[in-house]
Write a protein that holds these residues in place. Structure first.
Motif, PDB file in Angstrom:
ATOM      1  N   GLU A  95      -2.235  10.223   0.020  1.00 19.60           N
ATOM      2  CA  GLU A  95      -2.620   9.390   1.164  1.00 19.60           C
ATOM      3  C   GLU A  95      -4.133   9.199   1.277  1.00 19.60           C
ATOM      4  O   GLU A  95      -4.655   8.908   2.342  1.00 19.60           O
ATOM      5  CB  GLU A  95      -2.051   9.959   2.471  1.00 19.60           C
ATOM      6  N   VAL A 118       0.763   4.902   0.359  1.00 20.50           N
ATOM      7  CA  VAL A 118       0.310   5.125   1.734  1.00 20.50           C
ATOM      8  C   VAL A 118      -1.212   5.036   1.818  1.00 20.50           C
ATOM      9  O   VAL A 118      -1.769   4.444   2.746  1.00 20.50           O
ATOM     10  CB  VAL A 118       0.821   6.473   2.269  1.00 20.50           C
ATOM     11  N   ASN A 191       1.925   9.998  10.105  1.00 16.71           N
ATOM     12  CA  ASN A 191       2.839   9.867   8.965  1.00 16.71           C
ATOM     13  C   ASN A 191       4.195  10.545   9.187  1.00 16.71           C
ATOM     14  O   ASN A 191       4.995  10.644   8.252  1.00 16.71           O
ATOM     15  CB  ASN A 191       2.195  10.406   7.683  1.00 16.71           C
TER      16      ASN A 191
END
Length: 281
Positions: A95, A118, A191
């Motif tokens: 991420e 992401v 998330n």
């Protein structure tokens, strides 16, 4: 003096061409899906809302605009070279992201790089915000700054509770609500989303199973007044909620607070709730 009609048309065309805003082309070396596709779609809409045409190409060589956005992953050689040439570190942790503005082959080029889908989504959403903050007379890349970021927390979560049936169902069946809600969470880099069933709710969702499906071997466990059609509707709605979350890089966890309703504190302070333990309501 009179001018031929075609002259007016030509002048009008030239004037329109002169004032038409330059286009932006998005270069993505590979097909993006999931959270990355969602982020690029949001970025594209933000640019389009400013009256600027946006198109996509597969390679930089195919691009014909003076302003480019190159979007991809750290594992892609061309994207990685553009990031490292700007002096930024490549994103490696999950991420993570890197964003840089450079001049490449005489063109204003914005590079969005993610360690994964992401991370690339976060880079695109941040860029969309920066572009949205630019004044009408400013170039769309004016407010963007070079950055390289990694999350310090692996799990960044929020939770909600199914305490009241009418309110829960009002939200469950409203796809636009979930789209806006998960849009906000993704922009905030949340998330994980946890939905907790059966917490001090006067018996609603304790247990949760018959609301969504029948449990083999336990035919006596039912939601009174429900039907097969309603169960199917509830299950489809929850699956859609999960899909919308996953599109934005958000995990969904179903938390079960109570399997059996016994009243008392489980009533959640609802007057008379404990009187209905073990009874059809």
């Amino acid at each position: 003096m009179r001018f031929p009609f075609c002259t007016f048309l030509a002048l009008g065309f030239l004037t329109s061409a002169a004032i038409a805003p330059d286009r932006v082309q998005i270069v993505s070396p590979q097909t993006l899906d999931g959270p990355a596709a969602y982020g690029i779609a949001k970025l594209t809409k933000t640019i389009s809302d400013r009256g600027i045409a946006v198109s996509s190409v597969k390679t930089i060589e195919q691009a014909g605009s003076s302003r480019l956005i190159v979007a991809g992953y750290a594992t892609q050689r061309r994207v990685a070279d553009l990031i490292t040439s700007s002096g930024l570190a490549l994103p490696k942790r999950p991420e993570s992201l890197a964003v840089c503005c450079i001049r490449d082959a005489g063109r204003s080029t914005l590079v969005l790089c993610g360690s994964d889908a992401v991370g690339l989504m976060y880079a695109a959403l941040d860029t969309a915000q920066w572009i949205g903050w630019a004044a009408p007379e400013e170039d769309v890349f004016t407010r963007i700054r070079n950055s390289s970021e990694s999350p310090c927390l692996t799990d960044r979560s929020v939770s909600t509770y199914t305490m009241q049936r009418r309110l829960f169902e009002q939200r469950l069946y409203d796809e636009s609500y979930w789209q806006q809600y998960f849009d906000m969470l993704a922009t905030s880099r949340i998330n994980s989303y946890v939905i907790i069933f059966g917490y001090e709710n006067g018996g609603f969702m304790a247990p949760l199973y018959p609301y969504f499906f029948d449990v083999e071997g336990f035919p006596e466990v039912e939601l009174y007044g429900s039907t097969d059609e309603l169960q199917a509707k509830n299950t489809a709605a929850l699956r859609r909620v999960i899909e919308l979350a996953h599109e934005r890089g958000i995990r969904v966890t179903a938390g079960i607070w109570d399997h059996i309703y016994r009243g008392g504190v489980q009533g959640g302070g609802i007057e008379g709730a404990s009187d209905w333990v073990g009874k059809r309501t």
